[in-house]
Design a protein around this motif. Sequence first.
Motif, PDB file in Angstrom:
ATOM      1  N   ALA A  33       0.820  -1.205   0.000  1.00 44.19           N
ATOM      2  CA  ALA A  33       0.000   0.000   0.000  1.00 44.19           C
ATOM      3  C   ALA A  33       0.860   1.264   0.000  1.00 44.19           C
ATOM      4  CB  ALA A  33      -0.931  -0.009   1.214  1.00 44.19           C
ATOM      5  N   GLU A  34       1.978   1.228   0.710  1.00 51.02           N
ATOM      6  CA  GLU A  34       2.833   2.413   0.814  1.00 51.02           C
ATOM      7  C   GLU A  34       3.691   2.621  -0.433  1.00 51.02           C
ATOM      8  OE1 GLU A  34       2.526   4.572   2.972  1.00 51.02           O
ATOM      9  OE2 GLU A  34       2.064   3.764   4.952  1.00 51.02           O
ATOM     10  N   ILE A  35       4.101   1.532  -1.076  1.00 55.21           N
ATOM     11  CA  ILE A  35       5.033   1.644  -2.192  1.00 55.21           C
ATOM     12  C   ILE A  35       4.340   2.022  -3.499  1.00 55.21           C
ATOM     13  CG2 ILE A  35       5.040  -0.699  -3.164  1.00 55.21           C
ATOM     14  CD1 ILE A  35       8.153   1.388  -2.227  1.00 55.21           C
ATOM     15  N   ILE A  36       3.050   1.764  -3.618  1.00 57.92           N
ATOM     16  CA  ILE A  36       2.341   2.068  -4.864  1.00 57.92           C
ATOM     17  C   ILE A  36       2.440   3.538  -5.255  1.00 57.92           C
ATOM     18  CG2 ILE A  36       0.038   2.214  -5.928  1.00 57.92           C
ATOM     19  CD1 ILE A  36      -0.586  -0.486  -4.660  1.00 57.92           C
ATOM     20  N   PRO A  37       2.101   4.501  -4.357  1.00 60.39           N
ATOM     21  CA  PRO A  37       2.219   5.909  -4.763  1.00 60.39           C
ATOM     22  C   PRO A  37       3.656   6.325  -5.068  1.00 60.39           C
ATOM     23  CG  PRO A  37       1.758   5.734  -2.402  1.00 60.39           C
ATOM     24  CD  PRO A  37       1.560   4.378  -2.995  1.00 60.39           C
ATOM     25  N   VAL A  38       4.631   5.714  -4.393  1.00 61.12           N
ATOM     26  CA  VAL A  38       6.039   6.032  -4.649  1.00 61.12           C
ATOM     27  C   VAL A  38       6.437   5.602  -6.053  1.00 61.12           C
ATOM     28  CG1 VAL A  38       8.412   5.628  -3.906  1.00 61.12           C
ATOM     29  CG2 VAL A  38       6.603   5.792  -2.206  1.00 61.12           C
ATOM     30  N   ILE A  39       6.074   4.376  -6.418  1.00 58.75           N
ATOM     31  CA  ILE A  39       6.421   3.855  -7.745  1.00 58.75           C
ATOM     32  C   ILE A  39       5.728   4.659  -8.840  1.00 58.75           C
ATOM     33  CG2 ILE A  39       6.260   1.856  -9.272  1.00 58.75           C
ATOM     34  CD1 ILE A  39       8.359   1.641  -7.043  1.00 58.75           C
ATOM     35  N   VAL A  40       4.482   5.038  -8.614  1.00 55.32           N
ATOM     36  CA  VAL A  40       3.747   5.837  -9.607  1.00 55.32           C
ATOM     37  C   VAL A  40       4.459   7.164  -9.855  1.00 55.32           C
ATOM     38  CG1 VAL A  40       1.618   7.142 -10.025  1.00 55.32           C
ATOM     39  CG2 VAL A  40       1.493   4.792  -9.181  1.00 55.32           C
ATOM     40  N   ILE A  41       4.824   7.861  -8.789  1.00 55.83           N
ATOM     41  CA  ILE A  41       5.497   9.156  -8.926  1.00 55.83           C
ATOM     42  C   ILE A  41       6.884   8.977  -9.545  1.00 55.83           C
ATOM     43  CG2 ILE A  41       6.518  11.073  -7.624  1.00 55.83           C
ATOM     44  CD1 ILE A  41       4.136  10.827  -5.706  1.00 55.83           C
ATOM     45  N   PHE A  42       7.616   7.956  -9.123  1.00 59.87           N
ATOM     46  CA  PHE A  42       8.936   7.667  -9.688  1.00 59.87           C
ATOM     47  C   PHE A  42       8.838   7.448 -11.195  1.00 59.87           C
ATOM     48  CE2 PHE A  42      12.133   4.415 -10.860  1.00 59.87           C
ATOM     49  CZ  PHE A  42      13.287   5.132 -10.605  1.00 59.87           C
ATOM     50  N   LEU A  43       7.862   6.653 -11.622  1.00 59.53           N
ATOM     51  CA  LEU A  43       7.695   6.363 -13.043  1.00 59.53           C
ATOM     52  C   LEU A  43       7.264   7.593 -13.832  1.00 59.53           C
ATOM     53  CD1 LEU A  43       6.007   2.827 -12.973  1.00 59.53           C
ATOM     54  CD2 LEU A  43       8.359   3.416 -13.625  1.00 59.53           C
ATOM     55  N   ILE A  44       6.477   8.456 -13.232  1.00 63.80           N
ATOM     56  CA  ILE A  44       6.078   9.691 -13.912  1.00 63.80           C
ATOM     57  C   ILE A  44       7.306  10.525 -14.256  1.00 63.80           C
ATOM     58  CG2 ILE A  44       4.954  11.942 -13.568  1.00 63.80           C
ATOM     59  CD1 ILE A  44       2.739  10.466 -12.060  1.00 63.80           C
ATOM     60  N   PHE A  45       8.207  10.678 -13.295  1.00 57.87           N
ATOM     61  CA  PHE A  45       9.423  11.457 -13.542  1.00 57.87           C
ATOM     62  C   PHE A  45      10.331  10.764 -14.563  1.00 57.87           C
ATOM     63  CE2 PHE A  45       8.354  13.580  -9.518  1.00 57.87           C
ATOM     64  CZ  PHE A  45       8.586  14.903  -9.889  1.00 57.87           C
ATOM     65  N   VAL A  46      10.408   9.440 -14.509  1.00 47.78           N
ATOM     66  CA  VAL A  46      11.248   8.701 -15.455  1.00 47.78           C
ATOM     67  C   VAL A  46      10.690   8.785 -16.869  1.00 47.78           C
ATOM     68  CG1 VAL A  46      12.045   6.395 -16.132  1.00 47.78           C
ATOM     69  CG2 VAL A  46      12.193   7.113 -13.742  1.00 47.78           C
ATOM     70  N   LEU A  47       9.385   8.549 -17.009  1.00 50.51           N
ATOM     71  CA  LEU A  47       8.766   8.488 -18.333  1.00 50.51           C
ATOM     72  C   LEU A  47       8.620   9.853 -18.999  1.00 50.51           C
ATOM     73  CD1 LEU A  47       6.039   5.782 -17.616  1.00 50.51           C
ATOM     74  CD2 LEU A  47       8.235   5.484 -18.783  1.00 50.51           C
ATOM     75  N   THR A  48       8.612  10.906 -18.213  1.00 52.52           N
ATOM     76  CA  THR A  48       8.471  12.260 -18.786  1.00 52.52           C
ATOM     77  C   THR A  48       9.811  12.983 -18.902  1.00 52.52           C
ATOM     78  OG1 THR A  48       8.053  13.241 -16.597  1.00 52.52           O
ATOM     79  CG2 THR A  48       6.129  12.504 -17.864  1.00 52.52           C
ATOM     80  N   PHE A  49      10.898  12.300 -18.556  1.00 57.15           N
ATOM     81  CA  PHE A  49      12.218  12.945 -18.536  1.00 57.15           C
ATOM     82  C   PHE A  49      12.592  13.553 -19.884  1.00 57.15           C
ATOM     83  CE2 PHE A  49      16.862  12.797 -18.986  1.00 57.15           C
ATOM     84  CZ  PHE A  49      17.242  13.576 -17.900  1.00 57.15           C
ATOM     85  N   ASN A  50      12.356  12.828 -20.967  1.00 57.85           N
ATOM     86  CA  ASN A  50      12.728  13.329 -22.295  1.00 57.85           C
ATOM     87  C   ASN A  50      11.827  14.460 -22.780  1.00 57.85           C
ATOM     88  OD1 ASN A  50      14.900  11.550 -22.617  1.00 57.85           O
ATOM     89  ND2 ASN A  50      13.572   9.917 -23.385  1.00 57.85           N
ATOM     90  N   LYS A  51      10.653  14.577 -22.188  1.00 54.56           N
ATOM     91  CA  LYS A  51       9.734  15.649 -22.581  1.00 54.56           C
ATOM     92  C   LYS A  51       9.944  16.914 -21.760  1.00 54.56           C
ATOM     93  CE  LYS A  51       6.092  12.542 -24.209  1.00 54.56           C
ATOM     94  NZ  LYS A  51       4.669  12.125 -24.070  1.00 54.56           N
TER      95      LYS A  51
END
Length: 200
Positions: A33-51
């Motif tokens: 439950a605690e790691i889900i929001p962390v992974i979501v935010i981490f992936l947002i920054f990773v996936l939008t890095f080139n943009k």
Amino acid sequence: MTSKYFPHVLAVTYFIFSIALGINPVARDVWVAEIIPVIVIFLIFVLTFNKFRFSNLAYALVSIWIFWHTIGGHYTFANVPFGWVTEMLGAERNHFDRIGHFTIGFYAFAMAEWLLRKGYCGFKLAMTFSLFFIMSVAAAYEIIEWWYAALEGGDAGVEFLGSQGDIWDAQKDMLSDTLGAITSLLLFYFYRTDKKRDIS
């Protein structure tokens, strides 16, 4: 060269860190439950890095909460070995979670930077919106915590809620979020990453 690859080093470091702390957590259901929001935010920054590449300072600030929350997920926030701080403050509860909420406010820095570099609004509105954004997220998260605790029940619900018997825990958490946002916006005011050509 080092500053150019700072976000990459930060991402790889967290990836390894999260795997290590995902091994044998205190309570697996709480960890999920605690790691889900962390992974979501981490992936947002990773996936939008080139943009959109934020400044290194923005990445450093947002990563504090990511690392902090991952530690809390491993131990559960009420049980993180943080006793020395509790003793130093003469407190009756573990304040690891309260500091975690304070670091959530650091996302106001990234929000203001994004709004201004994109040209979506002026400086005053960007600062105001970034503050209110954090306050809104803080309130929404407290509702989600309450909902999960009521739904899950038992020890997992109590550990996820992390109130440690404080009936004003939600309000104090939201205040911590807000104070963190104000602190980061003051830093943004002096640093003004939106005006720098070299954002690294």
